[in-house]
Scaffold this active site. Sequence first.
Site, PDB file in Angstrom:
ATOM      1  N   LYS A  58     -39.798 -66.189 -28.077  1.00 16.21           N
ATOM      2  CA  LYS A  58     -38.452 -66.491 -27.771  1.00 16.21           C
ATOM      3  C   LYS A  58     -37.856 -66.255 -26.431  1.00 16.21           C
ATOM      4  O   LYS A  58     -37.543 -64.941 -26.192  1.00 16.21           O
ATOM      5  CB  LYS A  58     -37.547 -66.047 -28.492  1.00 16.21           C
ATOM      6  CG  LYS A  58     -36.170 -66.468 -28.571  1.00 16.21           C
ATOM      7  CD  LYS A  58     -34.953 -65.674 -29.368  1.00 16.21           C
ATOM      8  CE  LYS A  58     -33.980 -65.096 -28.325  1.00 16.21           C
ATOM      9  NZ  LYS A  58     -33.703 -65.957 -27.023  1.00 16.21           N
TER      10      LYS A  58
ATOM     11  N   GLU B 102     -38.841 -52.324 -25.211  1.00 12.47           N
ATOM     12  CA  GLU B 102     -38.734 -51.954 -23.908  1.00 12.47           C
ATOM     13  C   GLU B 102     -37.243 -52.287 -23.556  1.00 12.47           C
ATOM     14  O   GLU B 102     -36.623 -53.428 -23.159  1.00 12.47           O
ATOM     15  CB  GLU B 102     -39.574 -52.784 -23.146  1.00 12.47           C
ATOM     16  CG  GLU B 102     -39.846 -52.078 -21.751  1.00 12.47           C
ATOM     17  CD  GLU B 102     -39.255 -52.539 -20.455  1.00 12.47           C
ATOM     18  OE1 GLU B 102     -38.224 -51.639 -20.277  1.00 12.47           O
ATOM     19  OE2 GLU B 102     -39.549 -53.179 -20.000  1.00 12.47           O
TER      20      GLU B 102
ATOM     21  N   CYS C 203     -35.013 -53.217 -15.284  1.00 13.12           N
ATOM     22  CA  CYS C 203     -34.775 -52.312 -16.413  1.00 13.12           C
ATOM     23  C   CYS C 203     -34.742 -50.857 -15.819  1.00 13.12           C
ATOM     24  O   CYS C 203     -34.228 -50.072 -16.209  1.00 13.12           O
ATOM     25  CB  CYS C 203     -35.540 -52.412 -17.732  1.00 13.12           C
ATOM     26  SG  CYS C 203     -37.333 -52.668 -17.228  1.00 13.12           S
TER      27      CYS C 203
ATOM     28  N   GLU D  79     -25.692 -48.412 -18.170  1.00 10.06           N
ATOM     29  CA  GLU D  79     -26.636 -49.378 -17.197  1.00 10.06           C
ATOM     30  C   GLU D  79     -25.800 -50.563 -16.609  1.00 10.06           C
ATOM     31  O   GLU D  79     -24.846 -51.133 -17.621  1.00 10.06           O
ATOM     32  CB  GLU D  79     -27.691 -50.076 -18.239  1.00 10.06           C
ATOM     33  CG  GLU D  79     -28.615 -51.001 -17.486  1.00 10.06           C
ATOM     34  CD  GLU D  79     -29.798 -51.350 -18.217  1.00 10.06           C
ATOM     35  OE1 GLU D  79     -29.568 -51.848 -19.363  1.00 10.06           O
ATOM     36  OE2 GLU D  79     -31.006 -51.234 -17.931  1.00 10.06           O
TER      37      GLU D  79
HETATM   38  P1  NAI Z   1     -29.785 -59.150 -24.710  1.00 11.82           P
HETATM   39  O1  NAI Z   1     -30.449 -57.741 -25.102  1.00 11.82           O
HETATM   40  O2  NAI Z   1     -28.730 -59.347 -25.722  1.00 11.82           O
HETATM   41  O3  NAI Z   1     -30.962 -60.159 -24.586  1.00 11.82           O
HETATM   42  C1  NAI Z   1     -32.258 -60.050 -24.690  1.00 11.82           C
HETATM   43  C2  NAI Z   1     -33.007 -61.059 -25.607  1.00 11.82           C
HETATM   44  O4  NAI Z   1     -32.702 -60.713 -26.896  1.00 11.82           O
HETATM   45  C3  NAI Z   1     -32.495 -62.622 -25.462  1.00 11.82           C
HETATM   46  O5  NAI Z   1     -33.735 -63.051 -25.704  1.00 11.82           O
HETATM   47  C4  NAI Z   1     -31.541 -62.482 -26.561  1.00 11.82           C
HETATM   48  O6  NAI Z   1     -31.535 -63.756 -27.112  1.00 11.82           O
HETATM   49  C5  NAI Z   1     -32.196 -61.769 -27.582  1.00 11.82           C
HETATM   50  N1  NAI Z   1     -31.090 -61.209 -28.542  1.00 11.82           N
HETATM   51  C6  NAI Z   1     -29.803 -61.402 -28.423  1.00 11.82           C
HETATM   52  N2  NAI Z   1     -29.245 -60.688 -29.436  1.00 11.82           N
HETATM   53  C7  NAI Z   1     -30.282 -60.640 -30.700  1.00 11.82           C
HETATM   54  C8  NAI Z   1     -30.316 -60.365 -31.931  1.00 11.82           C
HETATM   55  N3  NAI Z   1     -29.329 -60.012 -32.699  1.00 11.82           N
HETATM   56  N4  NAI Z   1     -31.459 -60.384 -32.672  1.00 11.82           N
HETATM   57  C9  NAI Z   1     -32.580 -60.768 -31.731  1.00 11.82           C
HETATM   58  N5  NAI Z   1     -32.672 -61.073 -30.546  1.00 11.82           N
HETATM   59  C10 NAI Z   1     -31.478 -61.283 -29.871  1.00 11.82           C
HETATM   60  O7  NAI Z   1     -29.284 -58.846 -23.261  1.00 11.82           O
HETATM   61  P2  NAI Z   1     -28.223 -59.653 -22.553  1.00 11.82           P
HETATM   62  O8  NAI Z   1     -27.015 -59.805 -23.449  1.00 11.82           O
HETATM   63  O9  NAI Z   1     -28.487 -60.800 -22.159  1.00 11.82           O
HETATM   64  O10 NAI Z   1     -27.713 -58.407 -21.537  1.00 11.82           O
HETATM   65  C11 NAI Z   1     -26.706 -57.283 -21.621  1.00 11.82           C
HETATM   66  C12 NAI Z   1     -27.188 -56.109 -20.999  1.00 11.82           C
HETATM   67  O11 NAI Z   1     -28.395 -55.781 -21.582  1.00 11.82           O
HETATM   68  C13 NAI Z   1     -27.487 -56.241 -19.533  1.00 11.82           C
HETATM   69  O12 NAI Z   1     -26.214 -55.907 -18.890  1.00 11.82           O
HETATM   70  C14 NAI Z   1     -28.412 -54.877 -19.225  1.00 11.82           C
HETATM   71  O13 NAI Z   1     -27.429 -53.714 -19.149  1.00 11.82           O
HETATM   72  C15 NAI Z   1     -29.278 -55.073 -20.674  1.00 11.82           C
HETATM   73  N6  NAI Z   1     -30.469 -55.755 -20.395  1.00 11.82           N
HETATM   74  C16 NAI Z   1     -31.397 -54.764 -19.975  1.00 11.82           C
HETATM   75  C17 NAI Z   1     -32.884 -55.609 -19.652  1.00 11.82           C
HETATM   76  C18 NAI Z   1     -33.984 -54.871 -19.461  1.00 11.82           C
HETATM   77  O14 NAI Z   1     -34.802 -55.374 -19.026  1.00 11.82           O
HETATM   78  N7  NAI Z   1     -33.998 -53.613 -19.945  1.00 11.82           N
HETATM   79  C19 NAI Z   1     -33.014 -57.018 -19.774  1.00 11.82           C
HETATM   80  C20 NAI Z   1     -31.671 -57.736 -20.016  1.00 11.82           C
HETATM   81  C21 NAI Z   1     -30.544 -57.085 -20.478  1.00 11.82           C
END
Ligand code: NAI
Length: 501
Positions: A199, A274, A308, A405
């Site tokens: 996904k 991660e 990240c 973050e």
């Molecule tokens: P997110 O963690 O919500 O999204 C990442 C993935 O998780 C996407 O594919 C999303 O559709 C999926 N997702 C979201 N809610 C879910 C759920 N309840 N169950 C299963 N999958 C789910 O990240 P978002 O909202 O795009 O970004 C928010 C913050 O997260 C950013 O500002 C950043 O601080 C952090 N982040 C960190 C990342 C990293 O590489 N460590 C990558 C992306 C975001």
Amino acid sequence: MSALENLPLTARTSEFLARKSHLMLIDGKWVAAQSGQTLEVLNPADESLLAIVPFAGEADVNAAVEAAQRAFNSPGWAKMKPDQRQRLLLRLADLVEEHAKTLAEIESLDNGKSAVIAEFVDVALSASYLRYMAGWATKIEGSTMDLSLAFMPNNEFVGFTRREPVGVVGAIVAWNFPLLLACWKLGPALATGCTVVLKPAEQTPMTALYLGQLIQAAGYPDGVVNVITGDGPSVGAPLTRHPGVNKLTFTGSTEVGKLIGKAAMENMTRVTLELGGKSPVIVLEDCDPAVAAGGAAQAIYFNQGQVCCAGSRLYVHKKNFDRVVADLADHAKALKIGHGIDASTQLGPLVSQEQMERVCSYIDIGRSQGAEVVTGGARSGTTGYFVQPTVLANVDQKSRVVQEEIFGPVVVAMPYDDLDQVAAWANDTPYGLGASIWSNDLSRVHRLIPKIKSGTVWVNCHNMLDPAMPFGGYKQSGFGKEMGRAALDAYLEQKSVMMAV
Ligand code: NAI
Ligand code: MG
């Protein structure tokens, strides 16, 4: 639609994007969502509509998981010899390389990042990682044990272990490195003989869909890899709680990682996470300030800070603090901001309006908690999700911009006095993903490394990743490793066999 025809794109990119409305891959077929719903994908550089993809829901997740289960048990995949799995992964890596320019352009238009950088970093690392994992397909081994069985001294036993693929993998990835993160999950899954439901993030589904075509072209049996598009609640959550999924692997926020970890426990689904970071860049007294400033700039501004392990906290020995911060601000001001397809662009837009607003609101929080904005500090332009590369100084270790973050081109800079103090500050956030130490003073560097609670410590570099090096977090940055031999363990069960002979 944006004026794609005016951009210098490869014919393959133009052809792919000219479809406008895309389908997703389930069981070897390209399908719409069962509900017929769709999702708009925007180009973050100009806010234009880039593509329309299916907005999948629970019914599509069920279909994809069932396809992956069937493929896992099908003779074509289950009985495939390791050298064939190796060959398929090598073929996929060759295809990724052959389509490198197109993948980079699609990534750039979808995520905002520079296409030139995407080609040389994201795509090249993806191919290199798939090849690294291809090599492991033929090197999965158990052990034999000499058994004692003290309570049966007159009997003989033979003991050995087998490694077996865990089954169906649910892979949920973020938008910052869409293709590379997908390959981090696919590589070990396909090397070990698992099947996958991938996904991609709702902001950036396009390279995963393109990769789906390459997976088919490489010759993978139907259902071994399924790619479904949608958002977290519509696809991520049902995938997470599906009892037919044997292992979950996630890259994204710590907040969602915790939800996935809890859901995984419900079905005893194996899980690796991660998650986020707040990685320190630690500049020791002996480091040349110019080297430190260049390194710190790369550590935070690479990929617009949406990394990240981005070096988002800069700790400089007080002797050189002013000089390093001034040089870093010069680097920030010199960065060319622009559309990722423009080859001269060094800093592209952030991925979405939401992310731009989140980052800008953090800058405001910093200001309100007393931070000095040395450079940057606001949105750049009025169209596209650009944020100025920003340096905040005079920040308190306990303030939100130091603890949380931000995930954008914003670094907080702080002076320190001695090694123990900087080690304590470096560890003083909930995260523990990466850290870098800048120094040629070997004994100080070696004294500092064991004190840092993070999954990776870089010395005189930052954000350097290699397929052979395990990568993953301490503390709230997650658990489990990606890359290296360690990554395979997460996709393999270990079966103990004891035979009375
Ligand atoms: P997110 O963690 O919500 O999204 C990442 C993935 O998780 C996407 O594919 C999303 O559709 C999926 N997702 C979201 N809610 C879910 C759920 N309840 N169950 C299963 N999958 C789910 O990240 P978002 O909202 O795009 O970004 C928010 C913050 O997260 C950013 O500002 C950043 O601080 C952090 N982040 C960190 C990342 C990293 O590489 N460590 C990558 C992306 C975001
Ligand atoms: Mg979210």
